[in-house]
Each structure stands twice: as structure tokens, then as C-alpha cells.
Design an enzyme around this catalytic site. Structure first.
Site, PDB file in Angstrom:
ATOM      1  N   GLY A 155       0.871  -1.168   0.000  1.00 25.86           N
ATOM      2  CA  GLY A 155       0.000   0.000   0.000  1.00 25.86           C
ATOM      3  C   GLY A 155       0.902   1.209   0.000  1.00 25.86           C
ATOM      4  N   ASP A 194       3.886  -3.750  -8.561  1.00 26.72           N
ATOM      5  CA  ASP A 194       3.289  -2.555  -7.940  1.00 26.72           C
ATOM      6  C   ASP A 194       3.776  -1.295  -8.642  1.00 26.72           C
ATOM      7  OD1 ASP A 194       5.654  -3.681  -6.576  1.00 26.72           O
ATOM      8  OD2 ASP A 194       5.656  -1.796  -5.474  1.00 26.72           O
ATOM      9  N   ASP A 238       7.220   5.449 -10.836  1.00 29.20           N
ATOM     10  CA  ASP A 238       8.147   5.088  -9.780  1.00 29.20           C
ATOM     11  C   ASP A 238       9.601   5.181 -10.214  1.00 29.20           C
ATOM     12  OD1 ASP A 238       8.441   4.593  -7.121  1.00 29.20           O
ATOM     13  OD2 ASP A 238       6.756   3.202  -7.147  1.00 29.20           O
TER      14      ASP A 238
END
Ligand code: AMP
Ligand code: MG
Length: 483
Positions: A90, A252, A262
């Protein structure tokens, strides 16, 4: 109030998903927020105006001390295969404020990175250091200027607090703008929670947001998988066309919208080598340059698995349909890659031997340790093909073939002109990125501003920017994750 007047127009579509997909979060109070960078150009594209306001007000907003009207801060839940191992995750150091709707109706996530702990922080502090946030700003904005889908960077502020890593860093918050932060890992999370209704709600949400064209198709979940695969294929082909090594292609970090996301250990390659790895923790080269297409297919298989219960009622049927999409991926990728490489060589038509021609150049570059970006740029300006290595018979043989091929495209000077609009003169070369970050650390922002200006206009050669074209020696250059 500053936050009210810059033009925010917030919605909270993600926060209307079932509770399972997020946790409320609150940006931490910080000591002394101070603006380092504001991206006025991006703000303009979003219908925001950051200019008329005092820097202190902007600092308060972009450090999360004064929340935009209509925002609803949350941390998103997701899972991910990290270097192959599955983990429930998360946002541990990111907080989503919601989605800003632009005047033309587009929806963009507005997210703070480094604004303090959330429910998902585990042992992390939820903070970020100035260097890594500026690095994300530099590289994401460079990607955007290169025409590569990416999350964007709207602001970097320092917090006036220290962040403790291997070395003490100045705390900072980056404001990230994204088509969304839905990831392959978001679907893995939903599937792992074994709540079919929630999984379907998530898929419908993603389709409505990113692939509305088949929202009412009967096979929409399969079409969704195929469309995500297509965007990923297109994206990775673009990375390969500029020598971008992402470095941490965990599930992710794979965006459903097809953006690069990212910017941790990523870096641009100088010397061409398919085995290029920069990340200090990627010992096996899992995410090496040439592995990026294959890893993407692997990541898409994780998305496919997560969607199986939606694709067809019968599991075998689902597997069969999803496998077809996954098996098509290499060919889909190859088409994008070859189209990109043809453009880099000035070719507008297609001939059967083109792939061999491209590979011939790459083999020569590899063997001769040639600079990837510089070589393509030189090809577009024949007067630059003067270096000693260009006199080698290996290069001359290849060059003769290419010249012959180009002659069938019409006017070569038009081809050279086209090439110089797709082959950048400037990429964020590691040496200059590091120099800009080191200077910023000492509060000298001049090198950072100059580098950002160069990278914002990567196809236009300017004499005063000559040094940024020079290949730098990357042997031993290492980058770090999650710093
Ligand atoms: P990344 O390597 O940035 O993709 O991060 C992987 C996971 O680790 C994500 O769930 C992040 O939210 C979490 N994470 C990274 N750094 C921190 C930190 N300093 N504090 C809390 N969570 C973090
Ligand atoms: Mg991540």
C-alpha cells in the site's frame, strides 16, 4: 487561501471505491516547508496557476500543510511481486489527495510522496529525501519531453526536517501527477482479498477511467487485459528507444494507464549494452535493459491471473483466453519496437530486412561500446560521423547498407531531419543528474535549473549546451531504491 485560488477542481473517484481499497491518511505536520521547484509549465497544462502567489503559501500547500478544497487524502492499498516475491503493500510514503479535473475534462491523480506515515508504512517512516525527489522530478519531466508516457512532477518542497537513511538527508515532498495510480498490483490486491464483487468494481472503474471505449463490450475484461498489454508494449518499446532502464519493474510499479511510474533506481544508459543494470539491489540483472520486455510479459501474466474470475465463467476458458493475449505480447512488443527503431533510422517504409539492419547497428554499438544516444544523433547529422570508430570497416559496412536503404526513402536530408526529431540530443546523463543533485543539496539550484531547461527541449541542439551531449562513463554507476 492560496489552495483555493490556484484553480484546483477536485473529485474523489478512487475514494468512492469500496473501503478495502484505501485507508484515510493525513499529511504529517512539518517544521519549515520551503519550495525548491514548482512546475509552472505542467501547472498550466492542468489549468492551475501557481505564479501569483508567495512562495511560503505554495510551500504550505505542496508540503500538505494546507489541503486543496475538495481533496480527500487517502493511502491506496495494493500488492506486488517485488523481485518475484508476492507481498501485500500500500502507499507507505505516498498520500493521494484525489483527482484534479482539468478544464478540458481530463482526470489526474494528485499525490504527495514523502508526506509521512500511513496505515501501510510498515516499518518505514513515510518520508522522502530531497535528492531522490529531485531525481524523480528531473527524470519524469525528461521522459515527458521525450514523448514517453509518464507520471509528472508538479512540485518539490523541503520540509525543514531530517530524514534518516544511510546518510542523513533533507526531508522533501514531491507532488506527483498521474493518469492514475492503478497498478497491476492493485488488481493482485483485489484478487488476493478474494472478494469478487470488489474485483469487478475495480476493473469496471479502471475501464471507465482508462479504456472507456469498450466499457460496454461483452468481453470487456479480456479487452481490458489486451489493452493494458498493448500500452505496456508501446511504453517499453519507447524505453528501449532511449536506453531507459527502469530498475524496479515490480508489479506494484506497473501502471494500468501505461505510464512510466516510480522513479527510484532508474537511469539512462550511455554506452550501449543490453545487460545494463544500475540498481544496487538488482544482483541478478532481473530488470536489466534487455530483460524489460520479457519482465513486462511476466508482470502482465500476474494481471491476467488476477482477472481470471472475470474473464469467463469457466476457469479453463479464462486461462485459454488470457494465455492468448499473453502469448501475443512478444509480437505486439516487437512491432512497436521495430516501428520505433525504423523511425530512429529515418525509415518511413517497411522492408523485410529492416530488423536485421537495426540489429546490425546495435551489435556494432555493443561491440564497440558506442554511446547509444550519441550514435543515433550522429547518424542524423552525417558531418558528425567523423570519430575514429566510425572509420572502422564494421561501421562502414553497416553504413553502406543503411545508406542504400535510405536511398529508397527519397531525399536523405529529409530523413536526417526526421531522425533529429525522434533521436534526442539530450538525455538525463547520470553525471549531470548527480551534479545537479549535489549542488541542490548545497542550496545551489543553478545546475538543476539548467539541466531541467536542457531536458525540457531534448531535440534542439544549442552550442551552449554542448557538454550535455557528451557521453559519460557509467562503469560502476549505481542507483538506489526507496531512498
Ligand atoms: P517503491 O520501491 O518506492 O516502489 O516502494 C515499495 C513499497 O515500499 C511501497 O509500498 C512504498 O509505499 C513502500 N515504501 C518505500 N519507502 C517507504 C518509506 N520510507 N516509508 C514507508 N513505506 C515506504
Ligand atoms: Mg512503488
Amino acid at each position: 487561501m492560496y489552495a483555493d485560488s490556484i484553480g484546483w477542481n477536485f473529485d474523489n473517484t478512487y475514494a468512492r471505491l469500496p473501503d478495502d481499497f484505501f485507508a484515510p491518511a493525513k499529511p504529517a505536520a512539518v517544521k519549515a516547508p520551503k519550495v525548491v521547484l514548482l512546475n509552472h509549465r505542467l501547472a498550466g497544462e492542468l489549468g492551475l496557476d501557481l505564479r501569483p502567489f508567495h512562495p511560503d503559501s505554495a510551500a504550505a500547500v505542496f508540503a500538505g500543510q494546507e489541503l486543496p478544497p475538495g481533496s480527500q487524502p487517502i493511502a491506496q492499498a495494493y500488492a506486488g511481486h517485488q523481485f518475484g516475491g508476492f507481498t501485500m503493500l500500500g502507499d507507505g510514503r505516498a498520500i493521494l489527495l484525489g483527482e484534479h479535473r482539468t478544464p478540458s475534462g481530463q482526470l489526474f491523480d494528485i499525490q504527495f510522496k514523502g508526506s509521512g506515515p500511513t496505515l501501510y508504512s510498515r516499518r518505514g517512516d513515510g518520508r522522502a529525501g530531497l535528492g531522490p525527489m529531485l531525481r524523480e522530478y528531473i527524470i519524469s519531466e525528461a521522459m515527458a519531453a521525450l514523448g514517453i508516457p509518464t507520471t509528472r512532477s508538479l512540485a518539490v518542497v523541503t520540509t525543514g526536517e531530517a530524514v534518516f537513511r544511510a546518510q542523513v538527508q533533507r526531508g522533501a515532498v514531491l507532488t506527483r501527477v498521474a493518469a492514475s495510480h492503478l497498478r497491476v498490483g492493485t488488481f493482485q490486491y483485489a484478487a488476493a482479498r478474494r472478494n469478487e464483487a470488489n474485483l469487478r468494481t475495480l476493473a469496471d472503474y479502471a475501464i471507465a477511467r482508462h479504456y472507456p471505449e469498450f466499457a460496454s463490450a461483452t468481453d470487456k475484461y479480456l479487452a481490458f487485459l489486451r489493452a493494458v498489454a498493448d500500452r505496456q508494449a508501446a511504453l517499453i518499446a519507447k524505453w528501449m528507444g532511449v536506453g531507459f532502464v527502469h530498475g524496479v519493474m515490480n508489479t506494484d510499479n506497473v501502471s494500468i494507464a501505461g505510464e512510466t511510474i516510480d522513479y527510484g533506481p532508474c537511469a539512462f544508459m550511455n554506452t550501449y549494452d543490453p545487460a545494463t543494470v544500475f540498481s544496487s539491489i538488482d544482483h541478478s540483472g532481473r530488470y536489466a535493459l534487455a530483460n524489460q520486455p520479457g519482465i513486462t510479459q511476466w508482470n502482465l501474466a500476474r494481471l491476467a491471473e488476477s482477472l481470471l474470475t472475470l474473464i469467463a465463467d469457466d476457469e479453463n476458458k479464462s486461462v485459454e483466453l488470457a494465455s492468448e493475449v499473453l502469448n501475443e505480447f512478444p509480437a505486439v512488443y516487437q512491432r512497436y519496437w521495430l516501428a520505433g527503431m525504423r523511425a530512429k533510422l529515418g525509415l518511413q517504409t517497411e522492408e523485410a530486412d529492416d530488423e536485421e539492419l537495426v540489429n546490425g547497428l546495435l551489435s556494432w554499438m555493443h561491440a564497440g561500446k558506442a554511446d547509444f544516444t550519441g550514435t543515433f544523433r550522429d547518424l542524423g547529422s552525417p558531418e558528425l560521423l567523423i570519430g575514429e570508430r566510425y572509420q572502422s570497416s564494421a561501421f562502414q559496412t553497416w553504413h553502406a547498407k543503411w545508406t542504400e536503404r535510405l536511398a529508397r526513402e527519397g531525399d536523405p536530408s529529409a530523413a536526417f531531419a526526421r531522425m533529429n526529431t525522434v533521436n534526442p540530443a539530450y538525455i538525463p546523463r547520470n553525471k549531470f543528474v548527480e551534479e545537479a543533485l549535489a549542488a541542490a543539496e548545497r542550496d545551489d539550484l543553478a545546475p538543476l535549473h539548467e539541466l531541467l531547461a536542457v531536458l525540457a527541449d531534448p531535440f534542439t541542439v544549442r552550442p551552449e549546451w554542448a557538454k550535455y551531449q557528451i557521453a559519460t562513463d557509467d562503469r560502476g554507476y549505481q542507483t538506489f531504491c526507496g531512498t
